[in-house]
Design an enzyme around this catalytic site. Sequence first.
Site, PDB file in Angstrom:
ATOM      1  N   CYS A  64      19.412  -5.994  -7.798  1.00 28.52           N
ATOM      2  CA  CYS A  64      19.793  -7.294  -7.566  1.00 28.52           C
ATOM      3  C   CYS A  64      19.259  -7.625  -6.283  1.00 28.52           C
ATOM      4  O   CYS A  64      19.706  -6.938  -5.264  1.00 28.52           O
ATOM      5  CB  CYS A  64      21.132  -7.863  -7.685  1.00 28.52           C
ATOM      6  N   CYS A  65      18.425  -8.764  -6.161  1.00 31.80           N
ATOM      7  CA  CYS A  65      18.457  -9.610  -4.733  1.00 31.80           C
ATOM      8  C   CYS A  65      18.707 -11.201  -4.957  1.00 31.80           C
ATOM      9  O   CYS A  65      18.682 -11.405  -6.083  1.00 31.80           O
ATOM     10  CB  CYS A  65      17.342  -9.061  -3.967  1.00 31.80           C
TER      11      CYS A  65
END
Length: 151
Positions: A64-65
């Site tokens: 995730c980012c």
Amino acid sequence: MRISVSSDMDEPVARALLAELRERGHEVRPHGALSPGDDPQWAFCSEAAARDVADGSADQAIVCCWTGTGASIAANKVPGVRAALCTDAYTADGARRWNDANVLALSLRLTSGPLLNEILDAWFAGAPSDDPEDRRNVDRTARLDRARTGP
């Protein structure tokens, strides 16, 4: 299933992801902002989670980012990883089925709690296709990895 999870930020959706995976009975290995002392930069923590898949210490990974783009790019640089940025359940299902994706990339900005559950449902319900054309495409990506890294 053993799942490595990385996030460059300790956001509510990232914490919800960890909780949901554990509730579903998965063994979770956190990286980045989800693991105190780890480097939280998206390139570093996404690579770490992807390497867990490549070396067999994890069955799959979720990276995730903020947009999910950087996390997917970093993960895809690890040979043997097929990371897919999925913003909906249909894309998650297709990534598993047609692309035999082994890393799910998520946007911390766009993924709500209900959407997270829909994506995870589709991801875990999906299975790689045994259609010859689909398998040829996945095999081609493996050959691209080998060409990049040597025999």
